[in-house]
Write an enzyme that holds these catalytic residues in place. Structure first.
Site, short mmCIF file in Angstrom:
data_model
loop_
_atom_site.label_atom_id
_atom_site.label_comp_id
_atom_site.label_asym_id
_atom_site.label_seq_id
_atom_site.Cartn_x
_atom_site.Cartn_y
_atom_site.Cartn_z
N CYS A 2 0.89 -1.16 0.00
CA CYS A 2 0.00 0.00 0.00
C CYS A 2 0.92 1.20 0.00
CB CYS A 2 -0.87 0.06 1.25
SG CYS A 2 -2.09 -1.27 1.39
N CYS A 248 12.23 -5.29 2.62
CA CYS A 248 11.68 -6.20 1.58
C CYS A 248 12.46 -6.03 0.29
CB CYS A 248 10.21 -5.88 1.35
SG CYS A 248 9.53 -6.72 -0.09
N SER A 295 8.10 -2.75 -15.05
CA SER A 295 8.99 -2.97 -13.92
C SER A 295 10.28 -3.69 -14.32
CB SER A 295 8.27 -3.75 -12.82
OG SER A 295 7.61 -4.84 -13.38
N ASP A 357 11.89 -10.51 -17.43
CA ASP A 357 10.82 -10.12 -16.50
C ASP A 357 11.41 -10.05 -15.10
OD1 ASP A 357 8.36 -9.34 -15.65
OD2 ASP A 357 7.29 -11.16 -16.28
N ASP A 358 10.71 -9.37 -14.19
CA ASP A 358 11.26 -9.18 -12.84
C ASP A 358 11.08 -10.41 -11.97
OD1 ASP A 358 8.49 -8.74 -11.53
OD2 ASP A 358 8.58 -7.24 -13.10
N CYS A 394 4.36 -14.50 1.02
CA CYS A 394 4.77 -13.35 1.83
C CYS A 394 3.71 -13.12 2.91
CB CYS A 394 4.88 -12.10 0.96
SG CYS A 394 5.24 -10.61 1.92
N CYS A 444 14.88 -8.82 3.86
CA CYS A 444 14.04 -10.02 3.87
C CYS A 444 14.06 -10.61 2.47
CB CYS A 444 12.61 -9.65 4.26
SG CYS A 444 11.47 -11.04 4.12
N CYS A 447 10.51 -14.85 0.57
CA CYS A 447 9.72 -15.48 -0.49
C CYS A 447 10.60 -16.31 -1.43
CB CYS A 447 8.87 -14.47 -1.25
SG CYS A 447 9.73 -13.02 -1.75
S1 SF4 Z 1 8.58 -12.35 1.92
FE1 SF4 Z 1 9.30 -11.47 -0.05
S2 SF4 Z 1 7.75 -9.96 -0.63
FE2 SF4 Z 1 7.46 -10.43 1.55
S3 SF4 Z 1 8.63 -8.90 2.69
FE3 SF4 Z 1 9.98 -10.67 2.43
S4 SF4 Z 1 11.06 -10.25 0.48
FE4 SF4 Z 1 9.32 -8.88 0.54
#
Ligand code: SF4
Length: 472
Positions: A2, A248, A295, A357-358, A394, A444, A447
């Site tokens: 968001c 992230c 992107s 692609d990303d 995530c 992080c 994912c």
């Molecule tokens: S799990 Fe992936 S999308 Fe979620 S905060 Fe961590 S890096 Fe970002």
């Protein structure tokens, strides 16, 4: 994901216009709904609706608002339904009237536990939205417990697990705070006659802000007629010995706008570096490097520059469709792909194409794009992805809700290569993140590797928490 915004002006003025501007430049962070809460005398008023910023915060609406302090939000739904009541900001009524409002970006992983606890002590929640829970917790502490902002937010840091970059509004002040891990970006800047808080620096650019700086993880910023005060409670024990942040990394790869500067790096530079590293994985010649716009543009540019293969914009994107990944319903997502991308006619015939692609989340979009380009006459399509395989959901504010939906969780790379009908498929390597940032442990990457930084390192436990949350 968001986007949030907050404006504090020293005199009554156009805070609502400035919120609208900053939300508009953060529209990429959420397109489902948006809203504004603004100070009117000693009360706070709210206006929100389903749709885009320019539709909901119309010129007619804004010209009738004179305010000096306001907050706003663009929503991309992760938790709670796609309803107006779950949209933000949330206005919080008290016996003295509506004197608080809140907007937040992120997801709490212990939402259900906190909600039950709040209900046990008699706090009523009218939505299933994390932002409301944060706001009501704070109001409860401010009205009934410590009655002091910094202590109330410090208490919140100790019990709220997950991602939250939050702005909080009272008739005489604007507060911004960020969870101890700093998952989502958040900035403070000086604007003419006051201060702004935004999710990304691209919004600060639109506001012509100066002295822009990142609000640190676990930092509390209070903006009032006294100016800006900053507080940094000691939260080392909350990081469970990691001693690191958990920015992230997907914000850098996909979500943030390329003209933003977040987590200490320009987003476009980060993406170009990804492309340059991807190019070192290959040793072949092709006719062109094509991004899946927008992107992937800078990732493809980095690949092209490093490899010497010409960069071409072979796919044209309709910018009025929006981001396919952001659409909450699969049927809309499928329909959007056809409407969103169109290959240049008479361009691909007989060509060997590197398609960049990303990321691949579900795989459905990319499969359609590969078919589209093959249908336009391409001889070979070699797909290169600017992130490692997305294998884990995530829990911190991005909508990748189940293991089953993630194609990399269900298939091997060679199976995905066949599924998307590419001639070859390569992903960015997880271990190469260390080439992109000074300390990869400050990010992080859950994912990709399942190493969830908050709540638990046991992903099963996080999944259980998440499922319980859904059942409320
Ligand atoms: S799990 Fe992936 S999308 Fe979620 S905060 Fe961590 S890096 Fe970002």
């Amino acid at each position: 994901m968001c986007g949030i915004a907050g404006i504090f002006l020293s005199k009554e003025g156009n805070a609502a216009d400035l919120i609208s501007l900053s939300l508009f430049s953060q529209q990429h962070r959420g397109q489902e709904s948006c809203g504004i809460a603004y100070v009117d005398g000693d009360r706070i008023k709210l206006h929100k609706g389903m749709g885009l910023v320019k539709e909901v915060l119309s010129v007619d609406l804004l010209k009738g608002i004179k305010s000096r302090i306001a907050i706003g939000h663009v929503r991309y739904p992760t938790q709670g339904g796609t309803t107006l009541e779950n949209s933000q900001p949330h206005l919080i009524e008290t016996l003295r009237g509506p004197i608080y409002a809140v907007s937040s970006n992120g997801d709490l992983i212990n939402y259900h536990i906190l909600r039950k606890e709040m209900e046990r002590i008699g706090v009523y929640l009218s939505t299933k939205n994390d932002g409301e829970l944060i706001g009501k917790f704070l109001v409860h502490r401010l009205e009934k417990v410590e009655r002091e902002m910094v202590r109330a937010i410090s208490e919140l840091f100790t019990v709220f697990l997950g991602a939250y970059s939050t702005v909080f509004l009272q008739p005489d002040l604007l507060v911004g705070f960020r969870d101890p891990f700093g998952f989502r970006p958040m900035f403070l800047g000086e604007i003419e006659g006051g201060y702004a808080i935004t999710s990304e620096t691209c919004a600060m650019d639109v506001l012509r802000a100066k002295n822009v700086r990142e609000i640190e993880p676990a930092e509390i910023v209070i903006v009032s007629d006294r100016g800006v005060e900053s507080f940094r409670p000691n939260v080392k024990n909350l990081r469970k010995g990691r001693g690191h942040f958990a920015h992230c990394i997907f914000e850098m790869i996909y979500f943030a706008r390329p003209d933003s500067y977040i987590f200490g790096e320009y987003v476009y530079k980060f993406r170009k570096k990804i492309g340059e590293i991807l190019a070192t994985y290959d040793d072949f010649k092709a006719d062109c490097v094509i991004p899946v716009p927008d992107s992937s543009n800078f990732i493809a540019q980095g690949y092209a520059e490093k490899s010497g293969i010409p960069f071409e914009m072979g796919l044209i994107r309709n910018h009025y469709v929006g981001r396919t990944f952001i659409k909450p319903i699969q049927s809309f997502r499928d329909e959007s792909v056809k409407q969103k991308f169109n290959p240049l006619k008479d361009f691909f015939k007989g060509k060997k194409v590197v398609l960049v692609d990303d990321s691949i989340v579900r795989g459905t979009t990319l499969r359609k794009i590969v078919r589209m380009i093959k249908g336009a006459g391409a001889r070979e399509i070699h797909v290169r992805i600017g992130s490692p395989p997305v294998k884990f959901p995530c829990y911190y504010g991005i909508d990748t809700p189940t293991f089953e939906e993630l194609v990399a969780n269900q298939m091997s790379v060679s199976d995905i290569e066949r599924y998307i009908e590419a001639d070859s498929l390569k992903y960015f390597k997880r271990e190469d993140f260390k080439l992109l940032v000074p300390n990869v442990n400050d990010f992080c990457c859950a994912c990709f590797d399942g190493n969830y930084p908050v709540g638990s390192v046991d992903k099963k436990e996080v999944e259980e928490l998440r499922n319980l949350k859904h059942s409320i």
